[in-house]
Design an enzyme around this catalytic site. Structure first.
Site, short mmCIF file in Angstrom:
data_model
loop_
_atom_site.label_atom_id
_atom_site.label_comp_id
_atom_site.label_asym_id
_atom_site.label_seq_id
_atom_site.Cartn_x
_atom_site.Cartn_y
_atom_site.Cartn_z
N ASP A 1 65.15 36.54 64.14
CA ASP A 1 65.35 37.52 62.96
C ASP A 1 66.75 37.06 62.27
O ASP A 1 66.94 37.44 60.99
CB ASP A 1 65.71 39.00 63.64
CG ASP A 1 64.13 39.50 63.74
OD1 ASP A 1 63.12 38.90 64.15
OD2 ASP A 1 64.09 40.78 63.65
N SER B 1 69.11 45.78 61.81
CA SER B 1 69.24 44.78 62.80
C SER B 1 70.14 45.75 64.02
O SER B 1 70.78 46.58 63.80
CB SER B 1 70.25 43.60 62.35
OG SER B 1 70.60 42.85 63.60
N CYS C 1 63.72 37.47 72.52
CA CYS C 1 64.11 37.87 71.23
C CYS C 1 63.53 38.99 70.61
O CYS C 1 62.44 39.40 71.39
CB CYS C 1 64.57 36.76 70.32
SG CYS C 1 65.90 35.69 70.75
N ASP C 2 64.08 39.54 69.56
CA ASP C 2 63.76 40.81 68.76
C ASP C 2 62.36 41.31 68.93
O ASP C 2 62.03 42.34 69.37
CB ASP C 2 64.11 40.93 67.41
CG ASP C 2 65.57 40.75 67.65
OD1 ASP C 2 66.12 40.17 68.05
OD2 ASP C 2 66.14 41.32 66.29
N LYS C 3 61.22 40.49 68.54
CA LYS C 3 59.84 41.13 68.45
C LYS C 3 58.93 40.52 69.73
O LYS C 3 57.79 41.08 69.75
CB LYS C 3 59.02 40.79 67.18
CG LYS C 3 59.94 41.32 65.89
CD LYS C 3 60.33 42.70 65.94
CE LYS C 3 61.33 42.98 64.67
NZ LYS C 3 62.72 42.61 64.99
N CYS D 1 71.49 36.97 70.98
CA CYS D 1 72.88 37.30 70.64
C CYS D 1 73.71 38.24 71.55
O CYS D 1 72.93 39.07 72.11
CB CYS D 1 72.65 37.82 69.13
SG CYS D 1 72.14 36.67 67.87
N GLU E 1 64.73 44.27 58.00
CA GLU E 1 65.90 44.65 58.54
C GLU E 1 67.05 44.46 57.20
O GLU E 1 67.10 43.48 56.50
CB GLU E 1 66.47 44.08 59.67
CG GLU E 1 65.69 44.03 61.03
CD GLU E 1 66.13 43.43 62.24
OE1 GLU E 1 66.95 42.31 62.02
OE2 GLU E 1 65.71 43.34 63.40
#
Length: 619
Positions: free
Chosen positions: A81, A520, A122-124, A195, A494
């Site tokens: 992202d 985010s 990570c995010d998704k 992150c 985002e």
């Protein structure tokens, strides 16, 4: 007794062709009849959170085979992202969640796998795999790649901790020199891993612990630390134990839908609120609940947000603490322990870390640092950063000199000494968001808990960025970014760049931002997202005009467009008179691919998790 799913492709004379192909993958005569465990790996060299995962599948596979199973690995896509941020690539991020869920379902069902290990980060990717696991309902264990170490650098002879957001804010701040901006950029993301703050990736990996689908330490143990290796090995052993419980003992408590029950979703949301997790987690938990056929809704989140205190404050809500500090304070189990002592946790729920017949209560007894007597557990949570840039997993074995067990002023607090008695996420509603919207209160300054301002309306994130950087936005404005929802974007981008640029312009506490898009996990400030219904679905946000007064009251959970009902009705009639162009941005020029159009056709608004509209798929 349930029959192995894999028997469909391995038993009987008519499966000779399938067995021949299995043999070509390395399966031997004496392997047939063993459970086949799928390993969904998301290794990619595009994403720092996944760059170190290449060999993790082999680690898990070795443990599975040692425990009597057959391990077969496949890969999914993974979008970064941060790299996709601020341009057209962000349109693809949320839709990739559905593709990941589908691809895991396709692979597991096409090959009749008996159980599943999900290697995500990570995010998704974690949400997509979670949706698939609950859809499939076969034994599963999640193990993530782990968080990256916090960045560190010296500015003006002062050592500071950094993360990705610091690099973005500094780059847009004209008062920061080119030299200092470059220094921050080079130091912000020093190692492999997700992150380093409580952004979406780390939030979701923490929530899998609370849901009962991953092992203690999964959400907080650093990617670089040697102790994380054991989590991958134990994931392989645990999935085999769950597989045997289900297929050999007919123990349905080993299945993810029985683990991730309504109570487990409440536990996950309680954790999320207590740790001030990313607002994206709301989207993903709602989506996962639908896959599990659990009736967990925005109303439940609203109710819980009024009951659960804010017990853990982490970047981007503070510069003091990052995920490495959360781990030192006891990780997810430390936060859950405090929730339990506050009477806000269901401990009678199954957990993959518990033995047969055990539950979360027994897991906490061992892994909550405030009650455990196990010195090995205490050493586990003392695993710390090395401060050495690397893309290699398990590359260091540094330890903190002590645990952070200060529940009064430490990273994790008891209820008595909470950062605030109301939690880190809140659901707001009103005529601007009939079905609700989300604000990460953990990142909102107390002076901004109530805010009234004039609308400054933009039809896209790009226009908003240009307006902020061009000086159109001034103190007292409420920036409205619309037509960026699941349908309207499409893809629900985002808004990290707009919020970062507001900060860099000194407007972080002087403006609010409202959008039907999302934020985010790195966002802080008065940033309100997930406005539902979205503009493209006929939401009131589409009717806001420049200069309209918007009233925000977080303590009262209210968001109001101060325009009369009669005026709103007139604006709605004007909108409908546009015919085919109603509920669409008039001036925006944006290429939308066929893949994104297909996503938009079925996407629901954020209050439903932005999942596919099942009513359009039913016979």
């Amino acid at each position: 007794m349930p029959k192995l799913r894999s028997a469909t492709s391995t038993e009987g004379r008519n499966m000779a062709g399938a067995r021949a192909l299995w043999r070509a993958t390395g399966v031997k005569d004496n392997d047939f009849g063993k459970p086949i465990i799928a390993i969904a790996n998301s290794f990619t060299q595009f994403v720092p959170g996944h760059v170190h995962l290449k060999d993790m599948g082999s680690l898990v596979a070795g443990a599975i085979e040692e425990a009597g199973g057959i391990a077969k690995e496949f890969n999914t896509i993974a979008v970064d992202d941060g790299i996709a941020m601020g341009h057209g690539g962000m349109l693809y991020s949320l839709p990739s969640r559905e593709l990941i869920a589908d691809s895991v379902e396709y692979m597991v069902n096409a090959h009749c796998a008996d159980a599943l290990v999900c290697i995500s980060n990570c995010d998704k990717i974690t949400p997509g795999m979670l949706m698939a696991a609950l859809r499939l309902n076969i034994p599963v264990v999640f193990v993530s790649g782990g968080p990256m170490e916090a960045g560190k650098t010296k500015l003006s002879d002062k050592l500071i901790k950094l993360d990705l957001v610091d690099a973005m804010v500094a780059a847009a701040d004209s008062s920061v020199s080119d030299e200092d901006s470059a220094k921050i950029e080079r130091s912000a993301c020093p190692t492999c891993g997700s992150c380093s703050g409580m952004f979406t990736a780390n939030s979701m990996n923490c929530l899998t612990e609370a849901l009962g689908l991953s092992l203690p330490g999964n959400g907080s143990m650093l990617a670089t630390h040697a102790d994380r290796r054991e989590l991958f090995l134990e994931a392989g052993r645990r999935v085999m134990a769950l597989t045997k419980r289900y297929y050999e003992k007919d123990d349905a408590s080993a299945l993810p839908r029985n683990i991730a029950s309504f109570k487990a979703f409440e536990n996950a949301m309680a954790l999320d609120i207590a740790m001030g997790g990313s607002s994206n987690t709301v989207l993903h938990l709602l989506a996962a609940a639908q896959e599990a056929d659990v009736a967990f809704t925005m109303d439940d989140i609203d109710r819980m947000s009024r009951q659960v205190p804010h017990l853990c404050k982490v970047a981007p809500s503070t510069a003091k603490y990052h995920m490495e500090d959360v781990h030192r304070a006891g990780g997810v189990m430390g936060i859950l322990g405090e929730l339990d002592r506050a009477g806000l946790l269901h401990t009678d729920v199954p957990h993959v870390a518990a033995d047969a017949g055990g539950n979360l209560k027994s897991v906490l007894a061992k892994y909550d640092v405030m009650q455990t007597q196990d010195d090995n557990v205490k050493q586990f949570f003392m695993a710390g950063p090395a401060g050495i840039p690397t893309t290699k997993a398990f590359s260091q074995d540094c330890r903190w000199p002590s645990l952070d067990d200060d529940r009064r002023e430490g990273c994790i607090r008891s209820r008595e000494f909470a950062f605030s008695q109301e939690g880190g996420l809140a659901v707001l509603s009103g005529n601007l968001a009939d079905n609700g919207c989300i604000v990460k209160t953990a990142g909102v300054d107390e002076s901004n808990l109530t805010f009234t301002g004039s609308a400054r309306v933009y039809e896209s994130q790009d226009d908003a960025v240009a307006g902020i950087l061009g000086g159109e936005v001034v103190a007292g404005d409420v920036v409205v970014i619309r037509y960026e929802g699941p349908k309207g974007g499409p893809g629900m981008q985002e808004m990290l760049y707009p919020t970062s640029y507001l900060k860099s312009r000194g407007l972080g506490k002087a403006c609010a931002l409202i959008t039907d898009g999302r934020f985010s996990g790195g966002t802080s400030g008065l940033s309100i997202g997930h406005v539902s219904p979205e503009a493209a679905a006929g939401g009131t946000i589409a009717l806001i005009e420049n200069g309209d007064r918007i009233e925000i009251d977080i303590p009262k959970r209210s968001i109001k467009l101060a325009v009369s009902d009669a005026e709103l009705a007139a604006r709605r009639e004007t909108m409908l008179a546009r015919g085919p162009m109603a509920w669409k941005p008039l001036s925006r020029q944006r290429y939308v691919s066929m893949a994104l159009k297909a996503y938009a056709m079925l996407a629901t608004s954020a209050d439903k998790g932005a999942v596919r509209d099942r009513s359009k798929l039913e016979d």
